[in-house]
Design an enzyme around this catalytic site. Structure first.
Site, mmCIF file in Angstrom:
data_model
loop_
_atom_site.group_PDB
_atom_site.id
_atom_site.type_symbol
_atom_site.label_atom_id
_atom_site.label_comp_id
_atom_site.label_asym_id
_atom_site.label_seq_id
_atom_site.Cartn_x
_atom_site.Cartn_y
_atom_site.Cartn_z
ATOM 1 N N TYR A 78 0.838 -1.212 0.000
ATOM 2 C CA TYR A 78 0.000 0.000 0.000
ATOM 3 C C TYR A 78 0.867 1.256 0.000
ATOM 4 C CZ TYR A 78 -3.794 3.209 0.902
ATOM 5 O OH TYR A 78 -4.702 4.228 0.781
ATOM 6 N N PHE A 130 -7.690 21.735 -24.582
ATOM 7 C CA PHE A 130 -7.990 20.312 -24.655
ATOM 8 C C PHE A 130 -9.214 20.071 -23.782
ATOM 9 C CE2 PHE A 130 -7.816 15.845 -23.496
ATOM 10 C CZ PHE A 130 -7.869 15.301 -24.767
ATOM 11 N N THR A 131 -10.044 19.107 -24.200
ATOM 12 C CA THR A 131 -11.362 18.908 -23.574
ATOM 13 C C THR A 131 -11.299 18.789 -22.050
ATOM 14 O OG1 THR A 131 -11.094 16.559 -24.058
ATOM 15 C CG2 THR A 131 -12.362 17.849 -25.639
ATOM 16 N N ASP A 221 1.436 20.233 -20.520
ATOM 17 C CA ASP A 221 0.723 18.973 -20.719
ATOM 18 C C ASP A 221 1.679 18.092 -21.525
ATOM 19 O OD1 ASP A 221 -0.794 16.857 -21.615
ATOM 20 O OD2 ASP A 221 -2.607 18.039 -21.901
ATOM 21 N N LYS A 264 -0.649 7.700 -23.425
ATOM 22 C CA LYS A 264 -0.228 8.077 -24.775
ATOM 23 C C LYS A 264 1.264 7.735 -24.937
ATOM 24 C CE LYS A 264 -4.324 10.286 -24.615
ATOM 25 N NZ LYS A 264 -4.620 11.399 -23.745
ATOM 26 N N ARG A 388 -13.667 15.544 -33.814
ATOM 27 C CA ARG A 388 -12.974 16.610 -33.099
ATOM 28 C C ARG A 388 -13.408 17.920 -33.735
ATOM 29 N NH1 ARG A 388 -12.570 15.191 -28.379
ATOM 30 N NH2 ARG A 388 -10.707 14.218 -27.546
ATOM 31 N N PHE A 455 -19.170 14.913 -26.020
ATOM 32 C CA PHE A 455 -18.803 14.059 -27.159
ATOM 33 C C PHE A 455 -18.720 12.582 -26.788
ATOM 34 C CE2 PHE A 455 -14.377 13.458 -25.841
ATOM 35 C CZ PHE A 455 -14.192 14.541 -24.996
HETATM 36 C C1 PLP Z 1 -5.666 12.301 -23.325
HETATM 37 C C2 PLP Z 1 -5.218 13.670 -22.988
HETATM 38 C C3 PLP Z 1 -5.421 14.222 -21.723
HETATM 39 C C4 PLP Z 1 -6.203 13.510 -20.642
HETATM 40 O O1 PLP Z 1 -5.623 12.353 -20.260
HETATM 41 P P1 PLP Z 1 -6.456 11.031 -19.818
HETATM 42 O O2 PLP Z 1 -5.394 10.049 -19.508
HETATM 43 O O3 PLP Z 1 -7.329 10.657 -20.984
HETATM 44 O O4 PLP Z 1 -7.267 11.393 -18.629
HETATM 45 C C5 PLP Z 1 -4.909 15.483 -21.473
HETATM 46 N N1 PLP Z 1 -4.270 16.182 -22.428
HETATM 47 C C6 PLP Z 1 -4.088 15.703 -23.668
HETATM 48 C C7 PLP Z 1 -3.380 16.522 -24.686
HETATM 49 C C8 PLP Z 1 -4.568 14.437 -23.997
HETATM 50 O O5 PLP Z 1 -4.415 13.977 -25.242
#
Ligand code: PLP
Length: 472
Positions: A78, A130-131, A221, A264, A388, A455
């Site tokens: 943990y 970004f969303t 980011d 990613k 998008r 979306f």
């Molecule tokens: C996917 C993404 C996020 C969010 O990350 P999650 O792992 O999906 O929560 C933030 N910024 C960018 C540019 C992304 O492509």
């Protein structure tokens, strides 16, 4: 007879395939039925009904044998798991930040960051929204302001660094809001919503200088910062002979903090982090993560997930890996350009973006042309893509009007190390077919609209459904 000299020398992936996952091709009639059931939203399809899944590059990576072996070394304590310290070491080594808080994915890091730094009425400038990032800024009481260069909003503009910040726009935001109202500048490299477009090192350096004058921190980011570093190596003078790992390190060094979706670049299926050089922010984030994710040495992840991430980071910065990763996207994009199909130029790092406005000039933006295009592509071949455009942009939180982005795109996102060149050929040919049938395409109307990030779960029907017209 002399052996002919080859006219080209191809590259190939620096791996071979050890395990396969069967996929199934459905009939056109089945797909028509499935997309109707899914409310014309590719997010609501079952993956079993998808042939080639280009919905997203998020968490869809194929892990290496070394990463899988690492899963067996998961220390599921943990507190104080050794995998956490391994992850810390590797983030520190390759990304350069001093303090690390693991999270289950990127938006969890954005949540914690926004809660820690944003106050009601704050302004957060950034190189395109970004969303999830913008939503967390808004939920914390902030307002996002776009300061990306104008070229980023034009799908045909060939600018090599469409992720760049327009310094005059940023200066104007600082002058108008006052530096005290700007908790940080939020940058992404590459910029997802602009088409996976990179930011140059020179531009980030200039942003750093401007921010230094007002003591405004920079939050990166870092989700696709490795891909960004690769574009710098390919396109920016002075970096052509530097290793991607070194470029990444320099790029991050001009920022104070990063949020990361390791799903990613970092070649895992789940994971993320908040990393920073700011000790105060670290203390606050370490405290908040306990509330929302889990103890600060696992942040909502299993020990084995952290081990896979630690190993994925090392593989992700390898020059051969990143060249073939971005090269595969380029391969698909080049086919479409050669056939004069309208896509965002230059070709991005993680995806090829179809320009739905240019595909379907007959469909007004309020009838969701990109949503319709993604549905039609699925019906044609079982290839799943993502909208998008206006659906992803959502509504303004104050006026509740639909935001109308200039880019109305369909994203063909390539998972890392998953598909072959033959899969890319199938995708390209399906896009060509849908393009040939573009005159018959019709718009959609929204029949269900969720409150947040619509979306993902919105449902649609044909705009002229009452007249019985069929999609594509
Ligand atoms: C996917 C993404 C996020 C969010 O990350 P999650 O792992 O999906 O929560 C933030 N910024 C960018 C540019 C992304 O492509």
């Amino acid at each position: 007879m002399p052996f002919p000299k080859p006219t080209r020398r191809s590259w190939a992936e620096p791996w071979k395939i050890k395990m396969v996952e069967p996929i199934r091709l459905t009939t056109r009639a089945e797909r028509l039925e499935r997309i109707r059931e899914a409310g014309y939203n590719t997010f609501l399809l079952r993956s079993e009904d998808v042939y080639i899944d280009l919905l997203t590059d998020s968490g869809t990576n194929a892990m290496s044998d070394r990463q899988w072996a690492g899963l067996m070394l998961g220390d599921e304590a943990y507190a104080g798991s050794r995998n956490f310290y391994h992850l810390w070491e590797n983030i520190n080594h390759y990304y350069g930040y001093k303090y690390i808080v693991p999270t289950h994915q990127g938006r969890a890091a954005e949540h914690i960051l926004s809660k820690a730094l944003i106050h009601e009425g704050d302004i957060i400038p950034g190189n395109m929204y970004f969303t999830t990032t913008r939503l967390h800024q808004e939920l914390a009481g902030g307002t996002f302001v776009d300061v990306i260069i104008d070229e980023a909003h034009d799908p045909r503009n060939e600018h090599p660094f469409k992720g760049n910040v327009d310094l005059q726009k940023l200066q104007r935001v600082i002058d108008e809001a006052g530096p005290g109202k700007i908790p940080y500048v939020c940058l992404a490299g590459t910029v997802n919503m602009a088409g996976g477009q990179p930011q140059s090192m020179a531009n980030l350096r200039a942003v750093r200088e401007l921010c230094n004058r007002y003591s405004i921190p920079i939050v990166l980011d870092a989700t696709r910062a490795v891909e960004n570093a690769y574009f710098i190596q390919q396109r920016e003078p002075g970096y052509e002979s530097k290793k991607v790992a070194k470029i990444l390190e320099e790029y991050c060094s001009y920022t104070d903090t990063s949020t990361m979706s390791a799903k990613k670049d970092a070649l895992v299926n789940i994971g993320g982090w908040l990393a920073t050089n700011d000790e105060g922010l670290y203390q606050e984030a370490r405290n908040l993560v306990v509330v929302y994710e889990g103890l600060h040495t696992y942040g909502g992840l299993a020990g084995r997930d952290m081990e896979a991430m630690a190993r994925g980071i090392v593989e992700s910065v390898d020059d051969d890996h990143i060249r073939t990763r971005v090269g595969q996207v380029e391969y698909l994009g080049r086919h479409l350009i050669d056939w004069e199909i309208p896509i965002v130029r230059p070709i991005g790092g993680h995806a090829v973006f179809l320009d739905a406005r240019a595909f379907y000039p007959q469909i007004p933006q309020t009838q969701y042309p990109a949503q319709a295009l993604a549905a039609n592509l699925y019906v044609d071949s079982g290839v799943r893509s993502m909208e998008r455009g206006i659906v992803s942009a959502g509504r303004d939180p104050k006026s509740h009007e639909e935001r109308k982005p200039s880019l109305e795109l369909v994203r063909l996102t390539i998972p890392r190390r998953v598909y072959t060149q033959a899969h890319m050929d199938v995708v390209a040919e399906s896009v060509l077919e849908v393009y040939a049938e573009r005159a018959q395409a019709r718009g959609l109307k929204m029949t269900y609209e969720p409150k947040y990030l619509r979306f993902f779960q919105a449902r649609f029907d044909l705009a002229d459904a009452a007249t019985g017209a069929k999609v594509a």
